[in-house]
Write a protein that holds these residues in place. Structure first.
Motif, PDB file in Angstrom:
ATOM      1  N   GLN A  54       0.691  -1.215   0.319  1.00 17.42           N
ATOM      2  CA  GLN A  54      -0.017  -0.200   0.106  1.00 17.42           C
ATOM      3  C   GLN A  54       0.769   1.219   0.295  1.00 17.42           C
ATOM      4  OE1 GLN A  54      -2.560  -0.078   3.084  1.00 17.42           O
ATOM      5  NE2 GLN A  54      -3.481  -2.383   2.320  1.00 17.42           N
ATOM      6  N   ALA A  55       2.288   1.017   0.505  1.00 18.42           N
ATOM      7  CA  ALA A  55       3.233   2.405   0.707  1.00 18.42           C
ATOM      8  C   ALA A  55       3.557   2.667  -0.948  1.00 18.42           C
ATOM      9  CB  ALA A  55       4.025   2.262   1.667  1.00 18.42           C
ATOM     10  N   THR A  56       3.262   1.547  -0.998  1.00 21.97           N
ATOM     11  CA  THR A  56       4.600   1.729  -2.917  1.00 21.97           C
ATOM     12  C   THR A  56       2.846   2.645  -3.927  1.00 21.97           C
ATOM     13  OG1 THR A  56       5.826   0.106  -2.788  1.00 21.97           O
ATOM     14  CG2 THR A  56       4.855   0.809  -5.303  1.00 21.97           C
ATOM     15  N   ILE A  57       1.784   1.689  -3.677  1.00 23.30           N
ATOM     16  CA  ILE A  57       0.869   2.664  -4.380  1.00 23.30           C
ATOM     17  C   ILE A  57       0.423   4.367  -3.913  1.00 23.30           C
ATOM     18  CG2 ILE A  57      -1.645   2.438  -4.525  1.00 23.30           C
ATOM     19  CD1 ILE A  57      -1.234  -0.202  -3.855  1.00 23.30           C
ATOM     20  N   VAL A  58       0.776   4.585  -2.454  1.00 25.75           N
ATOM     21  CA  VAL A  58       0.549   5.969  -2.139  1.00 25.75           C
ATOM     22  C   VAL A  58       1.457   6.952  -2.969  1.00 25.75           C
ATOM     23  CG1 VAL A  58       0.533   7.563  -0.440  1.00 25.75           C
ATOM     24  CG2 VAL A  58      -0.467   5.363  -0.150  1.00 25.75           C
ATOM     25  N   ARG A  59       2.998   5.862  -2.979  1.00 28.10           N
ATOM     26  CA  ARG A  59       4.294   6.749  -3.531  1.00 28.10           C
ATOM     27  C   ARG A  59       4.031   6.521  -5.018  1.00 28.10           C
ATOM     28  NH1 ARG A  59       7.835   3.122  -0.783  1.00 28.10           N
ATOM     29  NH2 ARG A  59       7.928   2.280  -2.449  1.00 28.10           N
ATOM     30  N   THR A  60       3.139   5.948  -5.592  1.00 34.56           N
ATOM     31  CA  THR A  60       2.608   6.262  -7.077  1.00 34.56           C
ATOM     32  C   THR A  60       2.213   7.163  -7.456  1.00 34.56           C
ATOM     33  OG1 THR A  60       3.089   3.516  -7.473  1.00 34.56           O
ATOM     34  CG2 THR A  60       2.287   5.096  -9.452  1.00 34.56           C
ATOM     35  N   ALA A  61       1.530   7.275  -6.647  1.00 36.51           N
ATOM     36  CA  ALA A  61      -0.142   8.582  -6.474  1.00 36.51           C
ATOM     37  C   ALA A  61       0.166   9.424  -6.379  1.00 36.51           C
ATOM     38  CB  ALA A  61      -1.259   8.517  -5.304  1.00 36.51           C
ATOM     39  N   ARG A  62       1.544  10.238  -5.562  1.00 36.60           N
ATOM     40  CA  ARG A  62       2.262  11.378  -5.134  1.00 36.60           C
ATOM     41  C   ARG A  62       3.248  11.539  -6.227  1.00 36.60           C
ATOM     42  NH1 ARG A  62       3.172  10.043   1.696  1.00 36.60           N
ATOM     43  NH2 ARG A  62       0.392  10.668   1.852  1.00 36.60           N
ATOM     44  N   ALA A  63       3.908  10.273  -7.183  1.00 39.48           N
ATOM     45  CA  ALA A  63       4.953  10.165  -8.105  1.00 39.48           C
ATOM     46  C   ALA A  63       3.867  11.309  -9.123  1.00 39.48           C
ATOM     47  CB  ALA A  63       5.894   9.680  -8.519  1.00 39.48           C
ATOM     48  N   LEU A  64       2.978  10.693  -9.335  1.00 37.98           N
ATOM     49  CA  LEU A  64       2.442  10.888 -10.403  1.00 37.98           C
ATOM     50  C   LEU A  64       1.362  12.762 -10.473  1.00 37.98           C
ATOM     51  CD1 LEU A  64       0.541   7.919 -11.300  1.00 37.98           C
ATOM     52  CD2 LEU A  64       2.444   8.878 -12.138  1.00 37.98           C
ATOM     53  N   GLY A  65       1.611  13.718  -9.277  1.00 40.44           N
ATOM     54  CA  GLY A  65       1.237  14.158  -9.439  1.00 40.44           C
ATOM     55  C   GLY A  65       0.072  14.910  -8.192  1.00 40.44           C
ATOM     56  N   PHE A  66      -0.570  14.015  -7.402  1.00 38.27           N
ATOM     57  CA  PHE A  66      -1.565  13.784  -6.962  1.00 38.27           C
ATOM     58  C   PHE A  66      -1.219  13.377  -5.060  1.00 38.27           C
ATOM     59  CE2 PHE A  66      -2.783  11.992 -10.817  1.00 38.27           C
ATOM     60  CZ  PHE A  66      -3.519  12.401 -11.266  1.00 38.27           C
ATOM     61  N   SER A  67      -1.977  13.705  -4.510  1.00 40.36           N
ATOM     62  CA  SER A  67      -1.830  13.553  -3.118  1.00 40.36           C
ATOM     63  C   SER A  67      -1.730  12.659  -2.253  1.00 40.36           C
ATOM     64  CB  SER A  67      -2.939  15.368  -2.280  1.00 40.36           C
ATOM     65  OG  SER A  67      -4.273  14.490  -2.038  1.00 40.36           O
ATOM     66  N   GLY A  68      -2.844  11.665  -2.330  1.00 41.56           N
ATOM     67  CA  GLY A  68      -2.963  10.065  -2.354  1.00 41.56           C
ATOM     68  C   GLY A  68      -3.803   8.891  -3.524  1.00 41.56           C
ATOM     69  N   TYR A  69      -4.252   8.056  -2.986  1.00 40.24           N
ATOM     70  CA  TYR A  69      -4.246   7.556  -4.184  1.00 40.24           C
ATOM     71  C   TYR A  69      -5.888   7.553  -3.581  1.00 40.24           C
ATOM     72  CZ  TYR A  69      -6.263   2.947  -5.818  1.00 40.24           C
ATOM     73  OH  TYR A  69      -6.647   1.968  -6.756  1.00 40.24           O
ATOM     74  N   SER A  70      -6.773   8.767  -3.408  1.00 36.41           N
ATOM     75  CA  SER A  70      -8.281   9.123  -3.354  1.00 36.41           C
ATOM     76  C   SER A  70      -8.136   9.373  -4.609  1.00 36.41           C
ATOM     77  CB  SER A  70      -8.525   9.322  -2.255  1.00 36.41           C
ATOM     78  OG  SER A  70      -9.027   8.129  -1.113  1.00 36.41           O
ATOM     79  N   GLU A  71      -7.601  10.481  -4.326  1.00 39.22           N
ATOM     80  CA  GLU A  71      -6.892  11.398  -5.725  1.00 39.22           C
ATOM     81  C   GLU A  71      -7.058  11.015  -6.896  1.00 39.22           C
ATOM     82  OE1 GLU A  71      -4.549  14.882  -5.108  1.00 39.22           O
ATOM     83  OE2 GLU A  71      -5.534  15.700  -7.183  1.00 39.22           O
TER      84      GLU A  71
END
Length: 296
Positions: A54-71
């Motif tokens: 789950q930490a990797t998924i959150v890092r992915t979202a942030r790397a793509l410019g989002f504040s988190g996975y929900s966004e």
């Protein structure tokens, strides 16, 4: 930080893919392959499906410019909804070319690939960034363009367009000549570098020299996190999907030309009186030449 819009999300993910870490890249590829599935999945479900933490998924979202996975999920849901109307066409014109494809399919697939590249580039072409590039080129003491291979053709195209409106542009496709000119660059000069990967040494090194000499650097590249983009004051992102018969540089050429055309038209608008006069004068010169050839 606000992420990409629904319109340009997939293009933005594809653009940054080469610069992502392997673990983050695996989630990004899943987004490209099945955005609707990712949009439907909770972070727990996506972790189970992908094998990523789950930490990797959150890092992915942030790397793509989002504040988190929900966004990210919300943006993917919107992007998936927008792509519904394209799915029938995707089935009619499947992806890559095959050696046995008839010419009718070749025409359809190449047309689709090029129209997709233009659409993806337009979705990422921010008017504010484009405006800053137009201003820089308009106000420049001297404009130089640099590219090698297919990107060199784009650099030459930009030079000839500027010449038609009375603005001298110097295209370079040879690293030795480019380095020589870059070493003599000065504040007030603009260098426009074209590179699909943004990592081509024959482009990066002259641009590094031009920047160190005080020139303003504009990068036209598929990878906004590349070495070239890092050297540039202004970055315009092109998009092109690589296929077996169309490697990256060729696939990106049409989108690079779109960016060049937008810069050119913007400069022509800023200098309308002189540009309009120059276009008429150059057209008249070519028309007179054609008439003389016909009479001879």
């Amino acid at each position: 930080m606000s992420g990409p819009t629904a319109a340009n999300l997939v293009a933005s993910v594809r653009a940054v893919l080469p610069s992502l870490t392997p673990s983050v890249r695996s989630i990004a590829r899943l987004i490209l392959d099945d955005p609707a599935m990712v949009a439907r999945s909770t972070i727990t479900e996506l972790s189970a499906a992908s094998g990523a933490s789950q930490a990797t998924i959150v890092r992915t979202a942030r790397a793509l410019g989002f504040s988190g996975y929900s966004e990210l999920r919300l943006a993917l849901a919107a992007a998936s909804a927008q792509s519904q109307s394209q799915r029938a066409a995707d089935r009619l014109v499947p992806g890559d070319l095959a050696p046995s494809d008839p010419l009718a399919d070749l025409i359809a697939k190449v047309t689709r690939a090029e129209s997709d590249a233009i659409a993806d580039t337009a979705a990422q072409l921010d008017p504010e960034r484009l405006g800053k590039v137009v201003d820089a080129v308009t106000d420049a003491n001297r404009v130089s363009m640099l590219g090698v291979g297919a990107s060199g053709l784009v650099a030459a195209d930009m030079a000839q367009k500027l010449m038609r409106i009375g603005r001298a542009g110097h295209p370079f496709t040879d690293v030795h000549l480019a380095l020589t000119a870059a070493a003599l660059a000065a504040p007030g000069d603009v260098w426009v570098a074209v590179s699909c990967t943004g990592e081509t040494a024959d482009v990066v090194e002259p641009i590094r020299a031009a920047r160190d000499a005080g020139a303003t650097v504009v990068a036209i590249t598929n990878n906004p996190r590349s070495t070239l983009a890092g050297l540039a004051g202004h970055v315009l992102v092109s998009a092109g999907r690589e296929t077996e018969f169309r490697p990256g540089a060729l696939a990106s050429r049409i989108s690079q030309l779109l960016i060049v055309d937008c810069v050119f038209v913007g400069v022509a608008q800023r200098t309308f009186t002189t540009a309009d006069t120059a276009l008429r004068v150059t057209k008249d010169a070519l028309d007179r030449y054609a008439e003389r050839r016909l009479r001879s």
